[in-house]
Design a protein around this motif. Structure first.
Motif, PDB file in Angstrom:
ATOM      1  N   TRP A 149      -0.398 -22.080  11.444  1.00  0.00           N
ATOM      2  CA  TRP A 149       0.509 -23.219  11.565  1.00  0.00           C
ATOM      3  C   TRP A 149       0.575 -23.979  10.247  1.00  0.00           C
ATOM      4  O   TRP A 149      -0.434 -24.173   9.573  1.00  0.00           O
ATOM      5  CB  TRP A 149       0.123 -24.134  12.719  1.00  0.00           C
ATOM      6  CG  TRP A 149      -1.329 -24.465  12.875  1.00  0.00           C
ATOM      7  CD1 TRP A 149      -2.263 -23.768  13.577  1.00  0.00           C
ATOM      8  CD2 TRP A 149      -2.019 -25.594  12.336  1.00  0.00           C
ATOM      9  NE1 TRP A 149      -3.490 -24.380  13.514  1.00  0.00           N
ATOM     10  CE2 TRP A 149      -3.366 -25.506  12.761  1.00  0.00           C
ATOM     11  CE3 TRP A 149      -1.635 -26.674  11.546  1.00  0.00           C
ATOM     12  CZ2 TRP A 149      -4.331 -26.453  12.415  1.00  0.00           C
ATOM     13  CZ3 TRP A 149      -2.597 -27.622  11.190  1.00  0.00           C
ATOM     14  CH2 TRP A 149      -3.912 -27.498  11.632  1.00  0.00           C
ATOM     15  N   ILE A 150       1.785 -24.325   9.890  1.00  0.00           N
ATOM     16  CA  ILE A 150       2.066 -24.999   8.617  1.00  0.00           C
ATOM     17  C   ILE A 150       2.669 -26.356   8.920  1.00  0.00           C
ATOM     18  O   ILE A 150       3.667 -26.460   9.650  1.00  0.00           O
ATOM     19  CB  ILE A 150       3.032 -24.160   7.755  1.00  0.00           C
ATOM     20  CG1 ILE A 150       2.431 -22.779   7.471  1.00  0.00           C
ATOM     21  CG2 ILE A 150       3.352 -24.878   6.447  1.00  0.00           C
ATOM     22  CD1 ILE A 150       3.391 -21.835   6.788  1.00  0.00           C
ATOM     23  N   GLY A 151       2.070 -27.394   8.387  1.00  0.00           N
ATOM     24  CA  GLY A 151       2.595 -28.734   8.591  1.00  0.00           C
ATOM     25  C   GLY A 151       3.985 -28.871   8.004  1.00  0.00           C
ATOM     26  O   GLY A 151       4.265 -28.374   6.907  1.00  0.00           O
ATOM     27  N   LEU A 152       4.878 -29.528   8.726  1.00  0.00           N
ATOM     28  CA  LEU A 152       6.242 -29.718   8.235  1.00  0.00           C
ATOM     29  C   LEU A 152       6.269 -30.393   6.867  1.00  0.00           C
ATOM     30  O   LEU A 152       7.013 -29.953   5.983  1.00  0.00           O
ATOM     31  CB  LEU A 152       7.055 -30.508   9.264  1.00  0.00           C
ATOM     32  CG  LEU A 152       8.504 -30.838   8.897  1.00  0.00           C
ATOM     33  CD1 LEU A 152       9.291 -29.574   8.567  1.00  0.00           C
ATOM     34  CD2 LEU A 152       9.184 -31.605  10.027  1.00  0.00           C
ATOM     35  N   PRO A 153       5.474 -31.447   6.618  1.00  0.00           N
ATOM     36  CA  PRO A 153       5.453 -32.004   5.263  1.00  0.00           C
ATOM     37  C   PRO A 153       5.014 -30.997   4.201  1.00  0.00           C
ATOM     38  O   PRO A 153       5.490 -31.047   3.068  1.00  0.00           O
ATOM     39  CB  PRO A 153       4.452 -33.166   5.379  1.00  0.00           C
ATOM     40  CG  PRO A 153       4.527 -33.568   6.809  1.00  0.00           C
ATOM     41  CD  PRO A 153       4.707 -32.284   7.561  1.00  0.00           C
ATOM     42  N   HIS A 154       4.100 -30.069   4.545  1.00  0.00           N
ATOM     43  CA  HIS A 154       3.695 -29.046   3.585  1.00  0.00           C
ATOM     44  C   HIS A 154       4.841 -28.069   3.320  1.00  0.00           C
ATOM     45  O   HIS A 154       5.092 -27.691   2.172  1.00  0.00           O
ATOM     46  CB  HIS A 154       2.475 -28.287   4.111  1.00  0.00           C
ATOM     47  CG  HIS A 154       1.205 -29.029   3.942  1.00  0.00           C
ATOM     48  ND1 HIS A 154      -0.039 -28.493   4.208  1.00  0.00           N
ATOM     49  CD2 HIS A 154       0.955 -30.295   3.520  1.00  0.00           C
ATOM     50  CE1 HIS A 154      -0.976 -29.380   3.960  1.00  0.00           C
ATOM     51  NE2 HIS A 154      -0.394 -30.490   3.557  1.00  0.00           N
ATOM     52  N   ALA A 155       5.511 -27.627   4.387  1.00  0.00           N
ATOM     53  CA  ALA A 155       6.610 -26.677   4.207  1.00  0.00           C
ATOM     54  C   ALA A 155       7.726 -27.279   3.359  1.00  0.00           C
ATOM     55  O   ALA A 155       8.407 -26.568   2.614  1.00  0.00           O
ATOM     56  CB  ALA A 155       7.152 -26.243   5.567  1.00  0.00           C
ATOM     57  N   MET A 156       7.932 -28.595   3.469  1.00  0.00           N
ATOM     58  CA  MET A 156       8.998 -29.254   2.718  1.00  0.00           C
ATOM     59  C   MET A 156       8.549 -29.714   1.341  1.00  0.00           C
ATOM     60  O   MET A 156       9.383 -29.987   0.485  1.00  0.00           O
ATOM     61  CB  MET A 156       9.519 -30.465   3.506  1.00  0.00           C
ATOM     62  CG  MET A 156      10.150 -30.128   4.839  1.00  0.00           C
ATOM     63  SD  MET A 156      10.869 -31.575   5.666  1.00  0.00           S
ATOM     64  CE  MET A 156       9.424 -32.630   5.832  1.00  0.00           C
ATOM     65  N   ARG A 179       6.925 -22.649  -3.731  1.00  0.00           N
ATOM     66  CA  ARG A 179       6.596 -21.398  -3.040  1.00  0.00           C
ATOM     67  C   ARG A 179       5.281 -20.803  -3.517  1.00  0.00           C
ATOM     68  O   ARG A 179       4.494 -20.298  -2.703  1.00  0.00           O
ATOM     69  CB  ARG A 179       7.738 -20.400  -3.207  1.00  0.00           C
ATOM     70  CG  ARG A 179       9.025 -20.881  -2.546  1.00  0.00           C
ATOM     71  CD  ARG A 179      10.170 -19.923  -2.740  1.00  0.00           C
ATOM     72  NE  ARG A 179      11.392 -20.518  -2.181  1.00  0.00           N
ATOM     73  CZ  ARG A 179      12.145 -19.939  -1.271  1.00  0.00           C
ATOM     74  NH1 ARG A 179      11.826 -18.755  -0.795  1.00  0.00           N
ATOM     75  NH2 ARG A 179      13.239 -20.534  -0.818  1.00  0.00           N
ATOM     76  N   ALA A 180       5.016 -20.833  -4.811  1.00  0.00           N
ATOM     77  CA  ALA A 180       3.752 -20.294  -5.312  1.00  0.00           C
ATOM     78  C   ALA A 180       2.569 -21.085  -4.770  1.00  0.00           C
ATOM     79  O   ALA A 180       1.513 -20.504  -4.461  1.00  0.00           O
ATOM     80  CB  ALA A 180       3.747 -20.313  -6.847  1.00  0.00           C
ATOM     81  N   GLU A 181       2.728 -22.396  -4.636  1.00  0.00           N
ATOM     82  CA  GLU A 181       1.658 -23.222  -4.077  1.00  0.00           C
ATOM     83  C   GLU A 181       1.477 -22.947  -2.591  1.00  0.00           C
ATOM     84  O   GLU A 181       0.344 -22.905  -2.089  1.00  0.00           O
ATOM     85  CB  GLU A 181       1.986 -24.702  -4.300  1.00  0.00           C
ATOM     86  CG  GLU A 181       2.061 -25.084  -5.767  1.00  0.00           C
ATOM     87  CD  GLU A 181       2.681 -26.455  -5.975  1.00  0.00           C
ATOM     88  OE1 GLU A 181       2.744 -26.902  -7.134  1.00  0.00           O
ATOM     89  OE2 GLU A 181       3.103 -27.084  -4.984  1.00  0.00           O
ATOM     90  N   LEU A 182       2.572 -22.736  -1.864  1.00  0.00           N
ATOM     91  CA  LEU A 182       2.455 -22.443  -0.442  1.00  0.00           C
ATOM     92  C   LEU A 182       1.757 -21.108  -0.214  1.00  0.00           C
ATOM     93  O   LEU A 182       1.010 -20.951   0.758  1.00  0.00           O
ATOM     94  CB  LEU A 182       3.841 -22.436   0.201  1.00  0.00           C
ATOM     95  CG  LEU A 182       3.867 -22.302   1.729  1.00  0.00           C
ATOM     96  CD1 LEU A 182       3.095 -23.444   2.388  1.00  0.00           C
ATOM     97  CD2 LEU A 182       5.302 -22.262   2.251  1.00  0.00           C
ATOM     98  N   ARG A 183       1.966 -20.143  -1.115  1.00  0.00           N
ATOM     99  CA  ARG A 183       1.232 -18.876  -1.000  1.00  0.00           C
ATOM    100  C   ARG A 183      -0.265 -19.120  -1.095  1.00  0.00           C
ATOM    101  O   ARG A 183      -1.058 -18.511  -0.353  1.00  0.00           O
ATOM    102  CB  ARG A 183       1.681 -17.894  -2.087  1.00  0.00           C
ATOM    103  CG  ARG A 183       2.934 -17.126  -1.750  1.00  0.00           C
ATOM    104  CD  ARG A 183       3.093 -15.888  -2.634  1.00  0.00           C
ATOM    105  NE  ARG A 183       3.210 -16.241  -4.038  1.00  0.00           N
ATOM    106  CZ  ARG A 183       4.355 -16.496  -4.640  1.00  0.00           C
ATOM    107  NH1 ARG A 183       5.483 -16.418  -3.948  1.00  0.00           N
ATOM    108  NH2 ARG A 183       4.401 -16.796  -5.916  1.00  0.00           N
ATOM    109  N   ALA A 184      -0.670 -19.984  -2.015  1.00  0.00           N
ATOM    110  CA  ALA A 184      -2.097 -20.287  -2.150  1.00  0.00           C
ATOM    111  C   ALA A 184      -2.632 -20.959  -0.888  1.00  0.00           C
ATOM    112  O   ALA A 184      -3.764 -20.681  -0.458  1.00  0.00           O
ATOM    113  CB  ALA A 184      -2.322 -21.178  -3.365  1.00  0.00           C
ATOM    114  N   VAL A 185      -1.839 -21.845  -0.283  1.00  0.00           N
ATOM    115  CA  VAL A 185      -2.263 -22.522   0.949  1.00  0.00           C
ATOM    116  C   VAL A 185      -2.421 -21.510   2.086  1.00  0.00           C
ATOM    117  O   VAL A 185      -3.405 -21.531   2.835  1.00  0.00           O
ATOM    118  CB  VAL A 185      -1.247 -23.616   1.329  1.00  0.00           C
ATOM    119  CG1 VAL A 185      -1.567 -24.197   2.697  1.00  0.00           C
ATOM    120  CG2 VAL A 185      -1.238 -24.715   0.287  1.00  0.00           C
ATOM    121  N   ILE A 186      -1.458 -20.597   2.220  1.00  0.00           N
ATOM    122  CA  ILE A 186      -1.531 -19.589   3.280  1.00  0.00           C
ATOM    123  C   ILE A 186      -2.743 -18.684   3.066  1.00  0.00           C
ATOM    124  O   ILE A 186      -3.457 -18.336   4.021  1.00  0.00           O
ATOM    125  CB  ILE A 186      -0.225 -18.779   3.323  1.00  0.00           C
ATOM    126  CG1 ILE A 186       0.933 -19.680   3.767  1.00  0.00           C
ATOM    127  CG2 ILE A 186      -0.353 -17.582   4.251  1.00  0.00           C
ATOM    128  CD1 ILE A 186       2.292 -19.014   3.682  1.00  0.00           C
TER     129      ILE A 186
END
Length: 477
Positions: free
Chosen positions: A150-157, A161-168
């Motif tokens: 699950w990804i927080g809506l504030p995080h998704a927004m 993209r490169a940072e979101l890959r690191a979070v995932i």
């Protein structure tokens, strides 16, 4: 730490951690999720304790009567059935309003990113991907072989993209480590609440911090170290800014019969147009220094990566998700604010731009009164005025003022400015100044068209110890 030590700690503080969370939280057996997420939930207490046993007893009694048992047997059978039904915890599938199922057909780019990260790390891809209303991300088991990311809506927004890959990658690596029952039990013990014994708390904190650092290294495998460090800092500031925004602009509205339907749109505006995370960072660092464990050891983990992230990180230029459907964001907002709307009657569902100024004035007035009470307590002068507050702040004693706003998150650069803000703001409002933007309260426009930044005005007063001409008359009167 040995397994025996883990067993003793968990048994002493949280024995239920040995039972898988998916079993306790109603995630098993799995329910179909074609359009939304559903969990098993117990029936409401009034139904499970009252209506259901009575209905079952009546049906059993009628059935016994119709089959020829016409004396005491129907009452006996009905009584037994009522007792048995009362003891059985019945459950039913209920929609999880704090989950939005991100289906592959609707969010192909997000699923492609998850698949890529899972393939790089060599772990099983999540069975389900969801978006949630809070400013956090995570992964959780749904059963013996099923998981959910699950990804927080504030995080998704808010993430590039490169940072979101690191979070995932971080979340999937942490989920993989928690497959071991000892690690899972310890992490649940750590997140379940404060541990009273300092030695035990420090022992578990050391292990949890090492586990988080190890998961951060997984983020570096799908993104470079600087990107991972920036993602950690951005995630901390996004979470901090979202909590601040909800507390400052939304939680008090239901008490006035109002509800902001554009909660997430308002927060996005504050982040992208008003530089909110950067303004909150100084106070975040103060709070972090007082309790690093309470903030996930974020700054320490950035230091472990050995690089300095861009400070402060600019708003994300290419987020994978701009916004959700308005109906979903409205459902998220209602769920998030449900503790504050409970027992309140909401009459108007409006945008922030439509909020009456009197609501914001009432909140500012509460801060004004709190600051003056703190000024009276510190100075020993009854009925203090703006001059008394300026004297304290100019002397560098702003941090000694004890009032509730400064005890938590704050977007002001110093305690003195924080204390001056509501008093100056209310003084200017009484002189005829008005709001320019409903989400930027620090800017006020005067009757003659001049614009005052109340924060900068407070900074100048804290530095010079003198009231400007626009306030002299009001302070004297």
């Amino acid at each position: 730490m040995t397994r025996g030590r883990v067993v003793r700690l968990v048994l002493a503080h949280r024995p239920r951690a040995f039972i898988p969370l998916w079993l306790r939280d109603g995630r098993w057996p799995p329910l179909p999720a074609s359009r939304g997420v559903r969990h098993w939930r117990l029936l409401p207490w009034w139904l499970n304790n009252g209506a259901l046993p009575v209905a079952a007893g009546v049906i059993a009694g009628v059935a016994a009567w119709r089959h020829g048992y016409r004396e005491q047997a129907p009452m006996l059978i009905a009584g037994i059935v009522m007792v048995v039904v009362r003891l059985i915890p019945f459950a039913w599938p209920r929609r999880a309003r704090h989950r939005h199922l991100a289906r592959r057909v609707d969010y192909p780019e997000l699923h492609a990113m998850v698949d890529e990260v899972a393939g790089t790390l060599g772990v099983r891809r999540p069975s389900r991907v969801c978006v949630v209303p809070i400013a956090e991300s995570g992964a959780t088991p749904l059963g013996p072989r099923r998981t959910e990311l699950w990804i927080g809506l504030p995080h998704a927004m808010g993430f590039d993209r490169a940072e979101l890959r690191a979070v995932i990658a971080f979340e999937l690596a942490l989920l993989e480590a928690c497959k071991r029952w000892s690690v899972r039990a310890l992490t649940e013990l750590w997140t379940s609440g404060p541990i009273k014994k300092d030695a035990v708390r420090a022992e578990i904190a050391t292990l949890v911090r090492a586990l988080l650092v190890q998961a951060d290294e997984a983020g570096c495998r799908v993104s470079d170290r600087r990107t991972t460090a920036t993602a950690l800092l951005r995630g901390a500031l996004l979470s901090h800014s979202f909590h601040w925004f909800v507390g400052r602009y939304a939680t008090d509205l239901p008490s006035y019969g109002l509800f902001a339907v554009d909660l997430y749109q308002g927060w996005r505006w504050k982040v992208y147009e008003d530089d909110l995370p950067a303004r909150l960072k100084p106070r975040y660092l103060e709070l972090y220094a007082a309790d690093p464990a309470g903030y996930g050891f974020m700054i320490d983990r950035i230091a472990e990566l050995g690089v300095a992230p861009e400070d402060p990180p600019p708003p994300a230029e290419d987020p994978i998700l701009g916004a959700l459907h308005p109906a979903v964001e409205d459902r998220f907002a209602r769920w998030l604010l449900s503790p504050y709307t409970e027992g309140q009657t909401v009459y108007w569902y409006v945008d922030f731009a439509e909020m009456p100024f009197s609501v914001w004035d009432a909140l500012i007035e509460q801060g004004h009164d709190s600051v003056l009470r703190a000024t009276a307590h510190l100075s020993g002068r009854p009925g203090p005025a703006l001059d008394d507050l300026v004297e304290i702040v100019a002397a560098g004693r702003g941090a000694e003022l004890e009032w509730e706003h400064r005890q938590w998150s704050c977007a002001h650069p110093s305690p003195g400015v924080c204390a001056l803000f509501p008093v100056l703001h209310r003084t200017l409002r009484l002189k005829g100044y008005t709001y320019i933007n409903a989400l930027r309260h620090r800017e006020l426009a005067g009757p003659d068209g001049d614009v005052v930044d109340v924060v900068r005005l407070a900074q100048a007063i804290e530095r010079d110890g003198r009231l400007p001409e626009i306030l002299t008359l009001a302070a004297t009167s």
